[in-house]
Design a protein around this motif. Structure first.
Motif, PDB file in Angstrom:
ATOM      1  N   THR A   1       0.876 -10.015  -7.813  1.00 33.68           N
ATOM      2  CA  THR A   1      -0.406  -9.155  -8.102  1.00 33.68           C
ATOM      3  C   THR A   1       1.472  -7.685  -7.332  1.00 33.68           C
ATOM      4  O   THR A   1       0.166  -6.774  -8.007  1.00 33.68           O
ATOM      5  N   ALA A   2       1.544  -7.423  -6.980  1.00 34.04           N
ATOM      6  CA  ALA A   2       2.722  -6.050  -6.471  1.00 34.04           C
ATOM      7  C   ALA A   2       3.171  -5.836  -7.661  1.00 34.04           C
ATOM      8  O   ALA A   2       3.452  -4.363  -8.125  1.00 34.04           O
ATOM      9  N   GLU A   3       3.307  -6.436  -8.680  1.00 33.23           N
ATOM     10  CA  GLU A   3       4.628  -5.925  -9.864  1.00 33.23           C
ATOM     11  C   GLU A   3       2.948  -5.371 -10.666  1.00 33.23           C
ATOM     12  O   GLU A   3       2.992  -4.475 -11.652  1.00 33.23           O
ATOM     13  N   ALA A   4       2.069  -6.032 -11.126  1.00 36.24           N
ATOM     14  CA  ALA A   4       0.672  -5.459 -11.650  1.00 36.24           C
ATOM     15  C   ALA A   4       0.403  -4.532 -10.918  1.00 36.24           C
ATOM     16  O   ALA A   4       0.123  -3.250 -11.996  1.00 36.24           O
ATOM     17  N   ARG A   5      -0.020  -4.411  -9.619  1.00 37.72           N
ATOM     18  CA  ARG A   5      -0.442  -3.240  -9.067  1.00 37.72           C
ATOM     19  C   ARG A   5       0.437  -2.065  -9.410  1.00 37.72           C
ATOM     20  O   ARG A   5      -0.217  -0.768  -9.286  1.00 37.72           O
ATOM     21  N   THR A   6       1.397  -2.358  -9.422  1.00 35.94           N
ATOM     22  CA  THR A   6       2.858  -0.673  -9.206  1.00 35.94           C
ATOM     23  C   THR A   6       2.902  -0.590 -10.635  1.00 35.94           C
ATOM     24  O   THR A   6       4.142   0.538 -10.926  1.00 35.94           O
ATOM     25  N   ALA A   7       2.999  -1.709 -11.452  1.00 42.24           N
ATOM     26  CA  ALA A   7       3.449  -0.975 -12.744  1.00 42.24           C
ATOM     27  C   ALA A   7       3.746   0.173 -13.550  1.00 42.24           C
ATOM     28  O   ALA A   7       4.080   0.984 -14.430  1.00 42.24           O
ATOM     29  N   ALA A   8       2.747   0.968 -13.377  1.00 44.29           N
ATOM     30  CA  ALA A   8       1.944   2.137 -13.518  1.00 44.29           C
ATOM     31  C   ALA A   8       3.452   3.510 -12.921  1.00 44.29           C
ATOM     32  O   ALA A   8       2.836   4.389 -13.051  1.00 44.29           O
ATOM     33  N   ASN A   9       3.610   2.898 -11.691  1.00 42.48           N
ATOM     34  CA  ASN A   9       3.982   4.184 -10.779  1.00 42.48           C
ATOM     35  C   ASN A   9       5.553   4.795 -11.568  1.00 42.48           C
ATOM     36  O   ASN A   9       6.107   3.651 -11.985  1.00 42.48           O
ATOM     37  N   ARG A  10       5.962   5.589 -11.665  1.00 45.00           N
ATOM     38  CA  ARG A  10       7.264   6.285 -11.947  1.00 45.00           C
ATOM     39  C   ARG A  10       7.764   7.439 -11.468  1.00 45.00           C
ATOM     40  O   ARG A  10       8.762   7.699 -11.579  1.00 45.00           O
ATOM     41  N   ARG A  11       7.971   7.216 -10.121  1.00 43.98           N
ATOM     42  CA  ARG A  11       8.346   7.829  -9.113  1.00 43.98           C
ATOM     43  C   ARG A  11       9.561   7.425  -9.206  1.00 43.98           C
ATOM     44  O   ARG A  11      10.740   8.081  -9.066  1.00 43.98           O
ATOM     45  N   LEU A  12       9.643   5.929  -8.657  1.00 42.05           N
ATOM     46  CA  LEU A  12      11.077   5.447  -8.508  1.00 42.05           C
ATOM     47  C   LEU A  12      10.922   3.964  -8.390  1.00 42.05           C
ATOM     48  O   LEU A  12       9.380   3.686  -8.474  1.00 42.05           O
TER      49      LEU A  12
ATOM     50  N   ASP B   1       0.913  -1.038   0.515  1.00 43.80           N
ATOM     51  CA  ASP B   1       0.160   0.027   0.323  1.00 43.80           C
ATOM     52  C   ASP B   1       1.008   1.086  -0.028  1.00 43.80           C
ATOM     53  O   ASP B   1       0.688   2.122  -0.970  1.00 43.80           O
ATOM     54  N   GLU B   2       1.657   1.319   1.049  1.00 42.92           N
ATOM     55  CA  GLU B   2       2.758   2.194   0.722  1.00 42.92           C
ATOM     56  C   GLU B   2       3.277   2.826  -0.427  1.00 42.92           C
ATOM     57  O   GLU B   2       3.555   3.563  -1.034  1.00 42.92           O
ATOM     58  N   ILE B   3       4.001   1.699  -0.837  1.00 40.13           N
ATOM     59  CA  ILE B   3       5.134   1.698  -1.495  1.00 40.13           C
ATOM     60  C   ILE B   3       4.140   2.324  -2.939  1.00 40.13           C
ATOM     61  O   ILE B   3       4.477   2.855  -3.425  1.00 40.13           O
ATOM     62  N   ASP B   4       2.372   2.092  -3.277  1.00 39.72           N
ATOM     63  CA  ASP B   4       1.975   2.473  -4.137  1.00 39.72           C
ATOM     64  C   ASP B   4       1.749   3.845  -3.819  1.00 39.72           C
ATOM     65  O   ASP B   4       1.780   4.054  -5.154  1.00 39.72           O
ATOM     66  N   ARG B   5       0.847   3.882  -2.903  1.00 32.88           N
ATOM     67  CA  ARG B   5       0.879   5.283  -2.668  1.00 32.88           C
ATOM     68  C   ARG B   5       2.038   6.102  -2.612  1.00 32.88           C
ATOM     69  O   ARG B   5       2.160   7.421  -3.084  1.00 32.88           O
ATOM     70  N   ASN B   6       2.878   6.031  -2.910  1.00 34.07           N
ATOM     71  CA  ASN B   6       4.328   6.228  -2.296  1.00 34.07           C
ATOM     72  C   ASN B   6       4.781   6.685  -4.339  1.00 34.07           C
ATOM     73  O   ASN B   6       5.932   7.134  -4.517  1.00 34.07           O
ATOM     74  N   GLY B   7       4.375   5.924  -5.068  1.00 32.43           N
ATOM     75  CA  GLY B   7       4.560   6.217  -6.476  1.00 32.43           C
ATOM     76  C   GLY B   7       6.196   5.107  -6.887  1.00 32.43           C
ATOM     77  O   GLY B   7       6.631   5.875  -8.064  1.00 32.43           O
ATOM     78  N   VAL B   8       5.520   3.892  -6.514  1.00 36.26           N
ATOM     79  CA  VAL B   8       7.384   3.274  -6.358  1.00 36.26           C
ATOM     80  C   VAL B   8       6.845   2.058  -6.941  1.00 36.26           C
ATOM     81  O   VAL B   8       5.486   1.604  -7.033  1.00 36.26           O
ATOM     82  N   ARG B   9       7.264   1.321  -8.279  1.00 35.39           N
ATOM     83  CA  ARG B   9       7.115   0.137  -8.938  1.00 35.39           C
ATOM     84  C   ARG B   9       7.824  -0.486  -8.587  1.00 35.39           C
ATOM     85  O   ARG B   9       9.300  -0.291  -8.154  1.00 35.39           O
ATOM     86  N   LEU B  10       7.551  -1.609  -8.269  1.00 39.93           N
ATOM     87  CA  LEU B  10       8.106  -2.659  -7.776  1.00 39.93           C
ATOM     88  C   LEU B  10       8.108  -3.444  -8.245  1.00 39.93           C
ATOM     89  O   LEU B  10       7.634  -4.625  -9.397  1.00 39.93           O
ATOM     90  N   ARG B  11       9.266  -4.266  -8.059  1.00 35.58           N
ATOM     91  CA  ARG B  11       9.781  -5.584  -9.475  1.00 35.58           C
ATOM     92  C   ARG B  11      10.929  -6.568  -8.830  1.00 35.58           C
ATOM     93  O   ARG B  11      11.923  -6.308  -8.078  1.00 35.58           O
ATOM     94  N   VAL B  12      10.553  -7.480  -9.361  1.00 36.80           N
ATOM     95  CA  VAL B  12      11.532  -8.802  -8.720  1.00 36.80           C
ATOM     96  C   VAL B  12      12.501  -9.598  -9.603  1.00 36.80           C
ATOM     97  O   VAL B  12      12.237  -9.538 -11.033  1.00 36.80           O
ATOM     98  N   ILE B  13      14.607  -9.263  -9.308  1.00 45.20           N
ATOM     99  CA  ILE B  13      14.643 -10.603 -10.094  1.00 45.20           C
ATOM    100  C   ILE B  13      15.545 -11.593  -9.454  1.00 45.20           C
ATOM    101  O   ILE B  13      15.451 -11.431  -8.481  1.00 45.20           O
ATOM    102  N   GLY B  14      14.929 -12.719 -10.540  1.00 49.04           N
ATOM    103  CA  GLY B  14      15.998 -13.620  -9.535  1.00 49.04           C
ATOM    104  C   GLY B  14      15.424 -15.548  -9.962  1.00 49.04           C
ATOM    105  O   GLY B  14      14.938 -14.687 -11.462  1.00 49.04           O
TER     106      GLY B  14
END
Ligand code: IPE
Ligand code: IPE
Ligand code: MG
Length: 252
Positions: free
Chosen positions: A131-142, A103-116
């Protein structure tokens, strides 16, 4: 009477000015959770829990400081060698992080991705990541990239396999493979190379992190253990980076 000019200041070559630039991409090897806990007579798992808090602070600070890409080493392919109980604890914390922080990540405009190597993570964790990657895919701040079950050598081997398969299928010619083609087969295909790598805990090694990508990164090592890492520490690493002069092999 005017002040005499001190000659002391003019002796010797002037200090090399740094580039003074801000890094676009900062990578962090978050090390020292175990030692932090041990020093306090606490179980390692408490160190990992506090490490997750430090990550939350680092993400917030990175966004505030205008960093575009933050990549953190959360769990290496070699960390699977740890005792089963510690791995279970770490995976439990990862679940918690993915559920609670999103929630906080999304609210702060952060896009989350996982590698590995996602195949080694459990199905429920993979679902949380999707779910987290899809939800935050459009975020551009970080763009926050978390390396999990990640190893730099394994990533390079995987890229070589992908290219070899394309050659075998007749899709590309072997001699058309260049650095750009190779880079496009890495997990980080659409992420610029790290400008700055920070490692906590006093260890001065890369431990199989982003081997290809860090060819020309600047390194800042700090003695502080990861659970004690603060936004001020990130700021001081950026200040150190700004004082460095990057040459990329060219004449200084
Ligand atoms: C970093 O802390 C977290 C992971 C590698 C998962 P460590 O667990 O490596 O802590 P130290 O290095 O033993 O102190
Ligand atoms: C690197 O730390 C991996 C992470 C921080 C996730 P390690 O603690 O695994 O590295 P070594 O064993 O000291 O090289
Ligand atoms: Mg360690």
């Amino acid at each position: 009477m005017s002040q005499p000019i001190s000659t002391a200041l003019t002796i010797g070559p002037a200090p090399e000015p740094g580039d003074g630039a801000a890094p676009r991409h900062v990578a962090i090897i978050m090390d020292g959770n175990g030692r932090w806990a041990q020093a306090k007579g606490l179980p390692r798992t408490i160190g990992h829990r506090e490490g997750a808090e430090a990550l939350r602070r680092a993400v917030r600070a990175a966004a505030d400081l205008g960093i575009e890409y933050l990549t953190v080493f959360g769990f290496s392919s070699e960390n699977w060698k740890r005792p089963a109980a510690e791995i279970t604890d770490l995976m439990g914390l990862l679940r918690l992080y993915l559920r609670r922080e999103i929630d906080e990540i999304d609210r702060n405009g952060v896009r989350l991705r996982v590698i590995g190597d996602r195949d080694r993570l459990s199905p429920d964790i993979n679902k949380l990541i999707d779910t987290a990657e899809a939800r935050t895919a459009a975020n551009r701040r970080l763009c926050l990239t978390v390396a999990l079950s990640y190893g730099g050598r394994a990533e390079i081997v995987r890229a070589a396999q992908k290219l070899a398969q394309k050659v075998a299928a007749g899709e590309i010619a072997a001699d058309s493979i260049d650095e750009d083609a190779f880079q496009r087969c890495l997990f980080t295909a659409d992420i610029p190379d790290p400008d700055l790598v920070v490692r906590t805990s006093g260890e001065k090694r890369i431990s199989n992190f982003l081997l290809w990508q860090c060819a020309y990164a600047e390194y800042v090592f700090m003695d502080k253990l990861w659970p004690d890492f603060s936004g001020e520490d990130l700021k001081s690493a950026l200040a150190e980076f700004a004082s460095r002069k990057r040459r990329y092999g060219a004449a200084g």
